[in-house]
Design a protein around this motif. Structure first.
Motif, short mmCIF file in Angstrom:
data_model
loop_
_atom_site.label_atom_id
_atom_site.label_comp_id
_atom_site.label_asym_id
_atom_site.label_seq_id
_atom_site.Cartn_x
_atom_site.Cartn_y
_atom_site.Cartn_z
N ALA A 5 0.84 -1.20 0.00
CA ALA A 5 0.00 0.00 0.00
C ALA A 5 0.87 1.25 0.00
O ALA A 5 0.60 2.22 -0.72
CB ALA A 5 -0.93 0.00 1.22
N GLY A 6 1.94 1.22 0.79
CA GLY A 6 2.87 2.36 0.84
C GLY A 6 3.53 2.57 -0.51
O GLY A 6 3.63 3.71 -1.00
N ALA A 7 3.95 1.46 -1.14
CA ALA A 7 4.60 1.57 -2.45
C ALA A 7 3.62 2.17 -3.46
O ALA A 7 4.00 3.02 -4.27
CB ALA A 7 5.08 0.20 -2.91
N ARG A 8 2.35 1.72 -3.40
CA ARG A 8 1.36 2.25 -4.33
C ARG A 8 1.14 3.74 -4.10
O ARG A 8 1.05 4.51 -5.05
CB ARG A 8 0.02 1.49 -4.16
N ALA A 9 1.07 4.13 -2.84
CA ALA A 9 0.83 5.55 -2.51
C ALA A 9 2.00 6.42 -3.01
O ALA A 9 1.79 7.49 -3.59
CB ALA A 9 0.65 5.71 -1.01
N HIS A 10 3.21 5.96 -2.80
CA HIS A 10 4.37 6.76 -3.23
C HIS A 10 4.49 6.79 -4.75
O HIS A 10 4.88 7.81 -5.33
CB HIS A 10 5.66 6.23 -2.59
N THR A 11 4.12 5.68 -5.40
CA THR A 11 4.12 5.68 -6.86
C THR A 11 3.08 6.65 -7.40
O THR A 11 3.35 7.40 -8.35
CB THR A 11 3.82 4.25 -7.39
N ALA A 12 1.91 6.63 -6.76
CA ALA A 12 0.85 7.54 -7.19
C ALA A 12 1.28 9.00 -7.00
O ALA A 12 1.01 9.87 -7.84
CB ALA A 12 -0.43 7.25 -6.40
N ALA A 13 1.96 9.26 -5.89
CA ALA A 13 2.43 10.63 -5.64
C ALA A 13 3.44 11.06 -6.70
O ALA A 13 3.42 12.20 -7.19
CB ALA A 13 3.05 10.70 -4.24
N ALA A 14 4.32 10.14 -7.08
CA ALA A 14 5.29 10.45 -8.13
C ALA A 14 4.59 10.73 -9.45
O ALA A 14 4.92 11.68 -10.16
CB ALA A 14 6.29 9.29 -8.27
N ARG A 15 3.60 9.88 -9.77
CA ARG A 15 2.83 10.06 -11.01
C ARG A 15 2.13 11.41 -11.03
O ARG A 15 2.10 12.10 -12.05
CB ARG A 15 1.78 8.96 -11.15
N ALA A 16 1.53 11.78 -9.90
CA ALA A 16 0.80 13.05 -9.84
C ALA A 16 1.76 14.22 -10.06
O ALA A 16 1.43 15.18 -10.77
CB ALA A 16 0.11 13.18 -8.48
N LEU A 17 2.95 14.14 -9.47
CA LEU A 17 3.93 15.20 -9.67
C LEU A 17 4.34 15.31 -11.13
O LEU A 17 4.46 16.42 -11.68
CB LEU A 17 5.17 14.94 -8.79
N LEU A 18 4.55 14.16 -11.77
CA LEU A 18 4.93 14.17 -13.19
C LEU A 18 3.80 14.74 -14.04
O LEU A 18 4.04 15.47 -15.01
CB LEU A 18 5.27 12.76 -13.68
N ALA A 19 2.56 14.42 -13.68
CA ALA A 19 1.41 14.87 -14.48
C ALA A 19 1.23 16.38 -14.38
O ALA A 19 0.85 17.04 -15.36
CB ALA A 19 0.14 14.15 -14.01
N ASP A 20 1.52 16.95 -13.20
CA ASP A 20 1.26 18.37 -12.97
C ASP A 20 2.41 19.27 -13.40
O ASP A 20 2.22 20.48 -13.54
CB ASP A 20 0.97 18.63 -11.48
N ALA A 21 3.61 18.70 -13.58
CA ALA A 21 4.79 19.54 -13.86
C ALA A 21 4.86 19.89 -15.34
O ALA A 21 4.36 19.14 -16.19
CB ALA A 21 6.05 18.81 -13.43
N PRO A 22 5.46 21.05 -15.65
CA PRO A 22 5.61 21.45 -17.05
C PRO A 22 6.74 20.67 -17.72
O PRO A 22 7.88 21.12 -17.75
CB PRO A 22 5.94 22.95 -16.96
N LEU A 23 6.41 19.48 -18.26
CA LEU A 23 7.43 18.61 -18.85
C LEU A 23 7.09 18.30 -20.31
O LEU A 23 5.91 18.19 -20.66
CB LEU A 23 7.51 17.28 -18.08
N ALA A 24 8.11 18.10 -21.13
CA ALA A 24 7.89 17.69 -22.51
C ALA A 24 7.22 16.31 -22.52
O ALA A 24 7.61 15.41 -21.78
CB ALA A 24 9.23 17.64 -23.24
#
Lengths: 343, 343
Positions: free
Chosen positions: B305-324
């Motif tokens: 569950a912790g791994a899933r939560a941290h992966t989701a947090a990483a995904r959310a950061l990638l989705a919101d950041a101004p990236l190519a």
């Protein structure tokens, strides 16, 4: 401790310069070490002589602080306030502490400044870690200082030379005393410039760079510090063989007993006395005889001549560089203080 | 290996991304290692799997190169050519190698990637030295890169966190399994973020910074990498306890036998099963029973569950950041590849 006015400082003796710079740098050094994990902070504080094992306060000898003084004087030589050089002073003292910690592990030296070395007191793994923490902290101090990142290359080049010098020094022990694979005095000089000179040069140059010195002054201070390092090492080698143990704090001939290939030894091993000396060094109980033979073979004279030449080179660099007069005078006095013990 | 056109790359699978980035970085990494003293260069090459002890060429496994890939993708996510991230990639791979070298000494781990660890193959002192040389080289690579010094703080902060995480990890082993001084899962998470996450975050952020990314993108990548590090560590802990040894290359329960306080163990030690588990862990020969008890006590579920939560947090950061878009997609695939082994 307040700095005396510039006019009075022009005649300041080196021990006073060292004490003034230690006092100026100490708060920032304490603050930086306080940012470490408590465990590595304690090992760092032990290294600096601030505490005993377990953390109880102490005032053990923590070194003269030559590197921090060079950094402060470097900034002052650039015409800046000595405080501009404080991040450089903290960084080089941290790097110096890191290198002592790791070198004692590699060399198997159990004692440092009359106390157990960190690896003896805390264990090898923790001492590796504490050295790493000090190294990382040094880089971080420079990274967060005004003008610090722009001077990064001065520190990184010194770090590379420092580690290369230590590698050469370690490999010297395994090389034969005689024959084509023996260590030459010239190789020793290069090793000493890396192991001792690079950080001394970096200290003065980094302080000058943070003080806004022109490129020419930064380069001259770097080179002068490197010469100082070689001169210092050569004088140290002479004292290790023929110095008064009450003054040096080291047993006479300790270097010989440990089989260290110091400069006087290498000179003698390159002379006609090589075969006799090699035999003496190979059999215990002949330390005094060996020291005498090294002296007769010219090892002492060559080391002192080399130290004089490197000191003169450092002085010439200081004289020719565009440096503020008062700080340059203090630098010269510090130079004399460090190498004139036997010259 | 030539990079495929951007359109095709959008669908690139993670192993291909890793291979592409290794190929892009390898010449610069080889060149940097070649600047070391030959002795430390050999130990570095051995660490990377490029040679055997003695220097004979080898193609031993040298790690997947996750950090270098993150650095290259970070630069590409900033809209730059991946080559802009190469100095960052080299620096973080050198730091990673340094930390493995020194950690193996501190942890007493004799084997690394199915070969003797450097300290076993070359001796402890030389391994300390080689780690120092890699550390210094990493700083020097950044110091001499365009835009490198300006990004110094990203590297120095990661170095500080890395060493702090290792200090915490070492101290965990000496803490009791139960009672008020036991290690909490939250402390473990902080340790993993420092020891594993800081450098992963630094890799992506440093690459982005060298690629000219805006502050927001750099920060988002740094934080995403830290989440990835924690998720990766939690998945690794699960695999160490319940994974297929043919896939993981590690014996089942090895972590338990070594008394490692991994996340699932700490969760179980904070549950009503604590006393039974502590007794099982204290007596050899009960590895399977202990693993079962940890599972029943919720250790496995909590780690996943912790791994899933941290992966989701990483995904959310990638989705919101101004990236190519293309590089962001490759980053997401890489993330999944690294943590979806058990999720």
């Amino acid at each position: 401790m307040t700095a005396p006015p510039t006019a009075a400082r022009a005649a300041t003796r080196a021990p006073e310069t060292l004490a003034r710079c230690r006092a100026l740098v100490r708060p920032a050094l304490t603050e930086a070490v306080g940012r470490l994990h408590p465990w590595t902070a304690e090992m760092a504080a032990y290294t600096f002589g601030w505490c005993e094992v377990g953390g109880a306060p102490a005032t053990a000898p923590g070194g003269k602080g030559v590197r921090q003084a060079l950094a402060v004087l470097g900034a002052e030589a650039a015409g800046a306030d000595g405080r501009a050089g404080v991040p450089a002073a903290v960084a080089v003292e941290l790097v110096h502490a890191f290198s002592l910690l790791h070198d004692d592990i590699m060399d198997g030296d159990a004692t440092r400044r009359r106390r157990p070395a960190v690896w003896k007191a805390y264990g090898t793994g923790p001492a590796v870690l504490a050295g790493d923490a000090l190294f990382a902290l040094a880089v971080d101090v420079l990274a967060t200082a005004p003008q610090g990142p722009g001077a990064l290359r001065l520190l990184s080049a010194a770090l590379a030379d420092l580690v290369r010098g230590q590698a050469e020094d370690l490999l010297f022990t395994a090389r034969p005393r005689t024959g084509p694979r023996r260590v030459t005095p010239e190789e020793y000089r290069t090793m000493a410039e890396g192991k001792t000179g690079a950080l001394l040069g970096c200290a003065a140059a980094l302080g000058a760079a943070l003080g806004g010195a022109p490129e020419a002054a930064v380069t001259a201070l770097d080179r002068a510090g490197r010469h100082l390092g070689v001169a210092f090492q050569l004088v140290d080698d002479v004292l290790g063989l023929w110095g008064d143990p009450d003054v040096t704090g080291k047993p006479v001939g300790g270097d010989l007993r440990e089989g260290k290939k110091t400069f006087p030894v290498l000179v003698a091993l390159g002379s006609p006395a090589a075969r006799d000396l090699s035999a003496l060094l190979g059999s215990p109980g002949h330390i005094e005889e060996a020291a005498e033979l090294i002296d007769r073979a010219g090892g002492r004279a060559a080391a002192l001549a080399g130290a004089r030449a490197h000191t003169a080179a450092a002085r010439a660099l200081l004289a020719d560089a565009p440096l503020a007069a008062g700080a340059a005078d203090e630098l010269r006095r510090l130079l004399d203080h460090l190498v004139d013990r036997e010259l």
